[in-house]
Design an enzyme around this catalytic site. Structure first.
Site, short mmCIF file in Angstrom:
data_model
loop_
_atom_site.label_atom_id
_atom_site.label_comp_id
_atom_site.label_asym_id
_atom_site.label_seq_id
_atom_site.Cartn_x
_atom_site.Cartn_y
_atom_site.Cartn_z
N TYR A 94 -3.16 27.16 -39.78
CA TYR A 94 -4.25 26.53 -39.42
C TYR A 94 -5.68 27.56 -39.57
O TYR A 94 -5.27 28.41 -39.10
CB TYR A 94 -4.39 26.77 -37.73
N HIS A 138 7.95 24.17 -40.16
CA HIS A 138 6.06 23.64 -39.38
C HIS A 138 6.73 21.94 -39.72
O HIS A 138 6.73 20.73 -39.54
CB HIS A 138 4.91 24.32 -40.09
N SER A 183 -1.00 16.68 -30.49
CA SER A 183 -1.92 16.16 -29.92
C SER A 183 -1.34 14.84 -28.45
O SER A 183 -0.62 13.58 -29.13
CB SER A 183 -2.05 14.65 -30.85
N PRO A 184 -0.83 15.65 -27.45
CA PRO A 184 -0.54 14.04 -26.08
C PRO A 184 -1.87 13.31 -26.26
O PRO A 184 -1.57 12.10 -25.16
CB PRO A 184 -0.62 14.82 -25.27
N LEU A 185 -2.96 13.81 -26.63
CA LEU A 185 -4.15 12.50 -26.04
C LEU A 185 -4.77 11.92 -27.16
O LEU A 185 -6.49 11.78 -27.78
CB LEU A 185 -5.46 13.30 -25.79
N GLY A 186 -3.73 11.98 -28.78
CA GLY A 186 -4.41 10.81 -29.80
C GLY A 186 -5.42 11.57 -30.03
O GLY A 186 -6.45 10.89 -30.80
N PHE A 214 -8.68 11.14 -28.41
CA PHE A 214 -9.61 9.76 -28.23
C PHE A 214 -9.01 8.84 -27.31
O PHE A 214 -9.51 7.94 -26.81
CB PHE A 214 -8.78 8.63 -29.70
#
Length: 328
Positions: free
Chosen positions: A57, A124, A203-206, A209
């Site tokens: 990152y 990773h 990314s549990p919230l897409g 989005f």
């Protein structure tokens, strides 16, 4: 919120929700270190213990940023970082999992983080050219040397998880998991549960989005990775927005936001699940943490599933090249 509940990833105890730090340095526009540091401090103040980063990152910038936080609050943090992606100038990122590179990457991460140990060290992405036994064997040597406390894998397939765990206990598997990405549910999650391996959804919230904040990509930074992802492309975006609108209706009826409802759905996948939503903003952090206290009944969960069926999501989660690196 300082009394946040905890969950276990293998033998490792962490806050029930962690914080993904990638977006503070990578993928979502320019970095703002001071704002990010304020959010990191706020997360610890609110009871978050699990902070997730990677040497990839920002080409090391994210680990250096966390190093600034750790300098004064190391004992409050369960520190997770990853290795495996290698940047070559002018070429797509490659993956390395050979033993020499594992040792090299760990030492470099420890220097950037300014600490003598990593609590949870992930591969990773699996290197298809190197047996997982070699990679995890080298990671196990880091545990024996005191540089690493627990081991993890990211986006690995079920058989790879089994083989890795046979070499050294794997504490956690980190993979994308949300209402619109449910790939691991059929085979991978059951194997992890059989072996006592915790699940860490990123990314549990897409990618934001599912919060309902993004009706188009127009307001995103030119360097934002979502501009190139299939689910945000014209045609797909509009179809996916229909799902979000239904989530918003369900959320409003329960007095929560769409993001909190989507995140609570992930939290309810099991007591071995610790999502790591990412944000640079304290306001979003506090909203996300509110999902820990959202109780969902079986009827609620069924309604959410009906509003956001996986087969209705338009577009793949990555482009073709990136998809080749998952589930190995």
């Amino acid at each position: 919120m300082t009394g946040m509940p905890t969950r276990r990833l293998g033998a490792l105890e962490v806050s029930a929700q962690g914080l993904g730090c990638m977006g503070m340095s990578h993928g979502y526009g320019d970095a703002d270190d001071e704002r990010s540091l304020a959010t990191l401090h706020r997360a610890l103040d609110l009871g978050v213990t699990l902070l997730d980063t990677s040497d990839y990152y920002g080409a090391g910038h994210n680990e250096e940023l966390l190093g600034r936080l750790l300098a004064g609050r190391r004992d409050e943090v369960v520190l997770a970082t990853k290795f495996g992606f290698v940047n070559r100038l002018g070429e797509p990122a490659a993956v390395r999992g050979d033993a020499a590179y594992v040792r090299q990457a760990c030492d470099a991460s420890l220097r950037r983080l300014g600490t003598d140990h990593i609590d949870l060290y992930y591969q990773h992405r699996v290197d298809p050219q190197v047996p997982i036994e070699e990679t995890v064997g080298a990671m196990a040597e880091l545990v024996a040397a005191g540089k690493v406390r627990h081991l993890g894998l990211s986006e690995a397939g079920a058989e790879t998880v089994r083989r890795a765990h046979a070499v050294h206990p794997i504490a956690a598997l980190q993979s994308e998991w949300s209402l619109w990405t449910r790939d691991l549910e059929r085979e991978i999650a059951p194997v992890c549960r059989e072996l006592g391996i915790g699940l860490v959804p990123f990314s549990p919230l897409g990618r934001g989005f599912l919060t309902g904040r993004y009706a188009s990509v127009e307001g995103l930074a030119a360097s934002d990775v979502r501009r190139t992802q299939p689910r945000f492309a014209d045609g797909n975006l509009e179809q996916n927005l229909a799902i979000v609108r239904k989530l918003e209706e369900l959320a409003a009826a329960r007095g929560v936001t769409a993001g909190q409802l989507a995140l609570a759905w992930v939290q309810h996948r099991g007591d071995d699940v610790v999502p790591i939503p990412g944000t640079r903003r304290q306001r979003n952090l506090e909203e996300n943490l509110g999902a820990v206290n959202v109780e969902l009944s079986a009827e609620d969960l069924a309604a959410i599933d009906a509003a956001a069926p996986a087969e209705r999501v338009a577009g793949t989660r990555y482009d073709e090249g990136s998809l080749k690196l998952v589930g190995k």
